[in-house]
Motif scaffolding. Sequence first.
Motif, PDB file in Angstrom:
ATOM      1  N   THR A   3       4.973   4.909 -10.309  1.00 34.15           N
ATOM      2  CA  THR A   3       4.145   4.908  -9.099  1.00 34.15           C
ATOM      3  C   THR A   3       2.663   5.107  -9.401  1.00 34.15           C
ATOM      4  OG1 THR A   3       5.994   5.630  -7.741  1.00 34.15           O
ATOM      5  CG2 THR A   3       3.794   6.055  -6.875  1.00 34.15           C
ATOM      6  N   HIS A  27       4.330  -5.007  -1.164  1.00 36.96           N
ATOM      7  CA  HIS A  27       5.624  -5.409  -0.611  1.00 36.96           C
ATOM      8  C   HIS A  27       5.363  -6.482   0.441  1.00 36.96           C
ATOM      9  CE1 HIS A  27       9.464  -4.980   1.503  1.00 36.96           C
ATOM     10  NE2 HIS A  27       9.906  -4.360   0.416  1.00 36.96           N
ATOM     11  N   GLU A  29       6.492  -6.733   3.285  1.00 39.32           N
ATOM     12  CA  GLU A  29       6.389  -6.114   4.609  1.00 39.32           C
ATOM     13  C   GLU A  29       5.329  -5.008   4.627  1.00 39.32           C
ATOM     14  OE1 GLU A  29      10.351  -4.911   5.676  1.00 39.32           O
ATOM     15  OE2 GLU A  29      11.126  -6.945   5.393  1.00 39.32           O
ATOM     16  N   ASP A  73       8.251   7.542  -4.299  1.00 37.99           N
ATOM     17  CA  ASP A  73       8.177   6.682  -3.113  1.00 37.99           C
ATOM     18  C   ASP A  73       6.979   6.986  -2.217  1.00 37.99           C
ATOM     19  OD1 ASP A  73       9.145   9.116  -2.176  1.00 37.99           O
ATOM     20  OD2 ASP A  73      10.785   8.232  -1.012  1.00 37.99           O
ATOM     21  N   ARG A  74       6.189   7.997  -2.591  1.00 40.17           N
ATOM     22  CA  ARG A  74       4.959   8.306  -1.859  1.00 40.17           C
ATOM     23  C   ARG A  74       3.884   8.678  -2.860  1.00 40.17           C
ATOM     24  NH1 ARG A  74       6.252  12.294   2.752  1.00 40.17           N
ATOM     25  NH2 ARG A  74       4.103  11.850   3.297  1.00 40.17           N
ATOM     26  N   THR A 109       3.094   4.357   0.679  1.00 42.33           N
ATOM     27  CA  THR A 109       4.554   4.379   0.611  1.00 42.33           C
ATOM     28  C   THR A 109       4.943   3.288  -0.368  1.00 42.33           C
ATOM     29  OG1 THR A 109       4.776   5.116   2.905  1.00 42.33           O
ATOM     30  CG2 THR A 109       6.707   4.067   1.905  1.00 42.33           C
ATOM     31  N   ILE A 110       5.890   3.598  -1.247  1.00 42.25           N
ATOM     32  CA  ILE A 110       6.353   2.651  -2.258  1.00 42.25           C
ATOM     33  C   ILE A 110       7.804   2.285  -1.938  1.00 42.25           C
ATOM     34  CG2 ILE A 110       6.649   2.226  -4.730  1.00 42.25           C
ATOM     35  CD1 ILE A 110       3.718   2.986  -3.763  1.00 42.25           C
ATOM     36  N   ARG A 111       8.087   0.980  -1.941  1.00 37.28           N
ATOM     37  CA  ARG A 111       9.450   0.512  -1.704  1.00 37.28           C
ATOM     38  C   ARG A 111       9.729  -0.670  -2.616  1.00 37.28           C
ATOM     39  NH1 ARG A 111       9.292  -0.071   3.688  1.00 37.28           N
ATOM     40  NH2 ARG A 111       9.090  -2.313   3.740  1.00 37.28           N
ATOM     41  N   ASP A 112      10.870  -0.663  -3.264  1.00 38.15           N
ATOM     42  CA  ASP A 112      11.271  -1.754  -4.168  1.00 38.15           C
ATOM     43  C   ASP A 112      10.229  -2.004  -5.260  1.00 38.15           C
ATOM     44  OD1 ASP A 112      13.512  -2.118  -2.479  1.00 38.15           O
ATOM     45  OD2 ASP A 112      12.389  -3.528  -1.217  1.00 38.15           O
ATOM     46  N   LYS A 114       7.042  -1.785  -5.048  1.00 29.21           N
ATOM     47  CA  LYS A 114       5.799  -2.368  -4.516  1.00 29.21           C
ATOM     48  C   LYS A 114       5.188  -1.418  -3.486  1.00 29.21           C
ATOM     49  CE  LYS A 114       6.312  -6.771  -6.106  1.00 29.21           C
ATOM     50  NZ  LYS A 114       5.349  -7.762  -6.455  1.00 29.21           N
ATOM     51  N   ALA A 116       4.239  -0.504   0.016  1.00 23.54           N
ATOM     52  CA  ALA A 116       4.707  -0.924   1.335  1.00 23.54           C
ATOM     53  C   ALA A 116       3.826  -0.401   2.472  1.00 23.54           C
ATOM     54  CB  ALA A 116       6.149  -0.463   1.543  1.00 23.54           C
ATOM     55  N   ARG A 117       2.984   0.593   2.180  1.00 26.94           N
ATOM     56  CA  ARG A 117       2.048   1.112   3.196  1.00 26.94           C
ATOM     57  C   ARG A 117       0.784   1.567   2.506  1.00 26.94           C
ATOM     58  NH1 ARG A 117       0.671   6.394   4.949  1.00 26.94           N
ATOM     59  NH2 ARG A 117       2.321   7.190   3.607  1.00 26.94           N
TER      60      ARG A 117
END
Length: 133
Positions: A3, A27, A29, A73-74, A109-112, A114, A116-117
Amino acid sequence: MDTKSLIAAYYDAFNAGRTDDMLALLHDEIEHHVNEGGIRRGKALFADFNAHMTESYKETLTDMVIFANEAGDRAAAEFVVNGTYLKTDEGLPEAKGQTYRLPAGTFFTIRDGKIARVTTYYNLSDWMRQVGQ
């Protein structure tokens, strides 16, 4: 990529003016929460925002400190924005090449694997004072 490295790569691309490289780290999205503004959803709107910012501002970020939680994830980053106001932005003071130096921070925010926020905060009143409003 862990991250902290992901966030560092995002800001390295920003400082180098490589907005396509920034987009590659997002991401599909992505939610972009703009300081004192709305939420832009999706890479296309993020790309539009970057194009507008590149036209109106020249910024380099320094004094970067990146934080991440154990789950990865953050994350957050604190930095100083060193900028030049190039082109008048609607609803803001007239641009005359004013320079500014402004502390700021962003939450992620991290998802997959990538981003994401992206939620960025800075003191708009301080920026307005620095550019002459």
